[in-house]
Design a protein around this motif. Structure first.
Motif, PDB file in Angstrom:
ATOM      1  N   THR A 187      49.633  34.264  32.033  1.00 48.16           N
ATOM      2  CA  THR A 187      50.611  34.125  33.117  1.00 48.16           C
ATOM      3  C   THR A 187      50.094  33.121  34.138  1.00 48.16           C
ATOM      4  OG1 THR A 187      49.648  35.858  34.511  1.00 48.16           O
ATOM      5  CG2 THR A 187      51.232  36.566  32.832  1.00 48.16           C
ATOM      6  N   SER A 188      50.992  32.640  34.982  1.00 49.03           N
ATOM      7  CA  SER A 188      50.571  31.693  36.020  1.00 49.03           C
ATOM      8  C   SER A 188      49.601  32.356  36.995  1.00 49.03           C
ATOM      9  CB  SER A 188      51.795  31.148  36.771  1.00 49.03           C
ATOM     10  OG  SER A 188      52.529  32.214  37.377  1.00 49.03           O
ATOM     11  N   LEU A 189      49.775  33.671  37.252  1.00 44.30           N
ATOM     12  CA  LEU A 189      48.871  34.388  38.141  1.00 44.30           C
ATOM     13  C   LEU A 189      47.475  34.454  37.525  1.00 44.30           C
ATOM     14  CD1 LEU A 189      48.349  36.015  40.698  1.00 44.30           C
ATOM     15  CD2 LEU A 189      49.159  38.060  39.489  1.00 44.30           C
ATOM     16  N   GLN A 190      47.395  34.772  36.238  1.00 42.16           N
ATOM     17  CA  GLN A 190      46.097  34.813  35.567  1.00 42.16           C
ATOM     18  C   GLN A 190      45.429  33.444  35.586  1.00 42.16           C
ATOM     19  OE1 GLN A 190      47.014  36.421  31.667  1.00 42.16           O
ATOM     20  NE2 GLN A 190      46.525  38.513  32.317  1.00 42.16           N
ATOM     21  N   ARG A 191      46.201  32.408  35.353  1.00 46.11           N
ATOM     22  CA  ARG A 191      45.623  31.061  35.345  1.00 46.11           C
ATOM     23  C   ARG A 191      45.086  30.682  36.725  1.00 46.11           C
ATOM     24  NH1 ARG A 191      50.057  30.388  31.815  1.00 46.11           N
ATOM     25  NH2 ARG A 191      51.420  29.631  33.498  1.00 46.11           N
ATOM     26  N   SER A 192      45.844  31.018  37.751  1.00 44.32           N
ATOM     27  CA  SER A 192      45.414  30.690  39.113  1.00 44.32           C
ATOM     28  C   SER A 192      44.157  31.452  39.501  1.00 44.32           C
ATOM     29  CB  SER A 192      46.538  30.997  40.110  1.00 44.32           C
ATOM     30  OG  SER A 192      47.651  30.174  39.894  1.00 44.32           O
ATOM     31  N   LEU A 193      44.119  32.740  39.179  1.00 42.53           N
ATOM     32  CA  LEU A 193      42.966  33.558  39.533  1.00 42.53           C
ATOM     33  C   LEU A 193      41.735  33.176  38.717  1.00 42.53           C
ATOM     34  CD1 LEU A 193      44.756  36.983  39.967  1.00 42.53           C
ATOM     35  CD2 LEU A 193      43.540  35.715  41.744  1.00 42.53           C
ATOM     36  N   LYS A 194      41.942  32.846  37.457  1.00 43.23           N
ATOM     37  CA  LYS A 194      40.812  32.416  36.628  1.00 43.23           C
ATOM     38  C   LYS A 194      40.175  31.163  37.228  1.00 43.23           C
ATOM     39  CE  LYS A 194      39.580  30.977  31.934  1.00 43.23           C
ATOM     40  NZ  LYS A 194      40.055  30.868  30.528  1.00 43.23           N
ATOM     41  N   LYS A 195      40.993  30.210  37.614  1.00 48.31           N
ATOM     42  CA  LYS A 195      40.473  28.987  38.217  1.00 48.31           C
ATOM     43  C   LYS A 195      39.753  29.291  39.527  1.00 48.31           C
ATOM     44  CE  LYS A 195      41.760  24.338  39.711  1.00 48.31           C
ATOM     45  NZ  LYS A 195      40.920  24.404  40.925  1.00 48.31           N
ATOM     46  N   TYR A 196      40.314  30.199  40.300  1.00 47.59           N
ATOM     47  CA  TYR A 196      39.731  30.569  41.588  1.00 47.59           C
ATOM     48  C   TYR A 196      38.318  31.102  41.397  1.00 47.59           C
ATOM     49  CZ  TYR A 196      39.665  32.618  46.320  1.00 47.59           C
ATOM     50  OH  TYR A 196      39.362  32.938  47.623  1.00 47.59           O
ATOM     51  N   TYR A 197      38.147  31.985  40.402  1.00 50.88           N
ATOM     52  CA  TYR A 197      36.822  32.555  40.151  1.00 50.88           C
ATOM     53  C   TYR A 197      35.884  31.541  39.506  1.00 50.88           C
ATOM     54  CZ  TYR A 197      37.493  37.335  41.698  1.00 50.88           C
ATOM     55  OH  TYR A 197      37.649  38.434  42.495  1.00 50.88           O
ATOM     56  N   MET A 198      36.395  30.717  38.623  1.00 50.83           N
ATOM     57  CA  MET A 198      35.540  29.722  37.986  1.00 50.83           C
ATOM     58  C   MET A 198      35.084  28.660  38.977  1.00 50.83           C
ATOM     59  SD  MET A 198      37.000  29.235  34.111  1.00 50.83           S
ATOM     60  CE  MET A 198      35.543  28.261  33.710  1.00 50.83           C
ATOM     61  N   ASP A 199      35.818  28.506  40.069  1.00 52.47           N
ATOM     62  CA  ASP A 199      35.403  27.587  41.130  1.00 52.47           C
ATOM     63  C   ASP A 199      34.348  28.210  42.050  1.00 52.47           C
ATOM     64  OD1 ASP A 199      37.057  25.584  40.219  1.00 52.47           O
ATOM     65  OD2 ASP A 199      38.667  26.005  41.651  1.00 52.47           O
ATOM     66  N   GLY A 200      33.938  29.445  41.731  1.00 54.11           N
ATOM     67  CA  GLY A 200      32.876  30.095  42.497  1.00 54.11           C
ATOM     68  C   GLY A 200      33.347  31.012  43.604  1.00 54.11           C
ATOM     69  N   ASN A 201      34.647  31.306  43.630  1.00 60.65           N
ATOM     70  CA  ASN A 201      35.203  32.158  44.681  1.00 60.65           C
ATOM     71  C   ASN A 201      35.296  33.616  44.229  1.00 60.65           C
ATOM     72  OD1 ASN A 201      35.873  29.884  46.480  1.00 60.65           O
ATOM     73  ND2 ASN A 201      37.340  29.375  44.859  1.00 60.65           N
ATOM     74  N   ILE A 202      35.482  34.500  45.183  1.00 62.39           N
ATOM     75  CA  ILE A 202      35.715  35.922  44.916  1.00 62.39           C
ATOM     76  C   ILE A 202      36.925  36.357  45.732  1.00 62.39           C
ATOM     77  CG2 ILE A 202      34.795  38.270  45.085  1.00 62.39           C
ATOM     78  CD1 ILE A 202      31.974  37.056  44.971  1.00 62.39           C
ATOM     79  N   LEU A 203      37.889  36.986  45.089  1.00 61.61           N
ATOM     80  CA  LEU A 203      39.068  37.477  45.810  1.00 61.61           C
ATOM     81  C   LEU A 203      38.781  38.915  46.255  1.00 61.61           C
ATOM     82  CD1 LEU A 203      42.043  36.343  46.390  1.00 61.61           C
ATOM     83  CD2 LEU A 203      42.735  38.124  44.793  1.00 61.61           C
ATOM     84  N   HIS A 204      38.214  39.061  47.439  1.00 62.43           N
ATOM     85  CA  HIS A 204      37.884  40.391  47.951  1.00 62.43           C
ATOM     86  C   HIS A 204      39.146  41.152  48.344  1.00 62.43           C
ATOM     87  CE1 HIS A 204      34.106  38.105  48.833  1.00 62.43           C
ATOM     88  NE2 HIS A 204      33.579  39.185  48.304  1.00 62.43           N
TER      89      HIS A 204
END
Length: 217
Positions: A187-204
């Protein structure tokens, strides 16, 4: 959650939350968040009150506490939700409908229920804790998406968080995998979140506050 902030309302309907009695990482996150567990520069904000004003450190639009000291003059501001004021805790079921109409209807039902069965409970706000309330998520999504609109109903505030709920609810995993590259992209949400984490971020996960006399936009 209400012990970590005091919420103020201006005469023109603006809201500001000042942080209090918590320990913060220099980034403004609550000390103890995953990736921000310790720091020699940790600091503790509090609120100073005088006859004419309150002074303290505000939670920003990203939910993090800003290090700039601000002053709220009493002739323009008033306390909307005092620390430890009675509040309602809101839970988001895993299969909840979060379209704007359904959320508005659910909130109306909450208020009617409380008015009917707990008329003497003087609650001041509705609080919620969720990964959905992290403003970084809303920035990944179209402004009028259901998740983004739901997030904007709340004033966000950092809390101690592991950042694992996004894996539980979006990827159906117990926590972050050893290899982030293996995360689904269905899904677009999964793709966005995957990129967010692979960029070194954490969605607290974050705490959100909704004042009971109207949504915070």
């Amino acid at each position: 959650f209400t012990n970590q902030a005091c919420l103020f309302r201006s005469l023109d309907g603006q809201y500001v939350a000042l942080a209090r009695e918590c320990k913060l990482h220099p980034t403004g996150r609550m000390l103890g968040c995953r990736g921000y567990e310790e720091s020699p520069d940790a600091w503790e904000p509090n609120i100073t009150e005088t006859v004419a004003y309150w002074e303290g450190y505000a939670y920003g639009p990203d939910g993090l506490v800003q290090q700039e000291l601000i002053r709220l003059e009493k002739d323009h501001w008033e306390i909307a939700v005092a620390p430890e004021a009675p509040c309602i805790s809101l839970h988001i079921p895993s299969k909840a409908r979060l379209d704007n109409e359904s959320v508005t209807q659910s909130l109306a039902q909450i208020k009617e229920f409380l008015k009917t069965y707990f008329p003497d409970y003087p609650y001041k706000a509705i609080f919620c804790s969720s990964w959905i309330l992290n403003p970084a998520l809303a920035e990944m999504l179209p402004r009028e998406s259901n998740l983004s609109r739901f997030c904007r109903r709340f004033l966000p505030m950092t809390q101690v968080a592991a950042g694992n709920d996004v894996f539980n609810f979006v990827f159906r995993l117990a926590g972050p995998p050893e290899d982030l590259e293996a995360l689904d992209e269905n899904t677009s949400l999964q793709r966005s979140l995957k990129k967010y984490y692979m960029d070194g971020n954490i969605l607290h996960e974050m705490c959100g506050c909704m004042i009971c006399d109207g949504s915070i936009e």
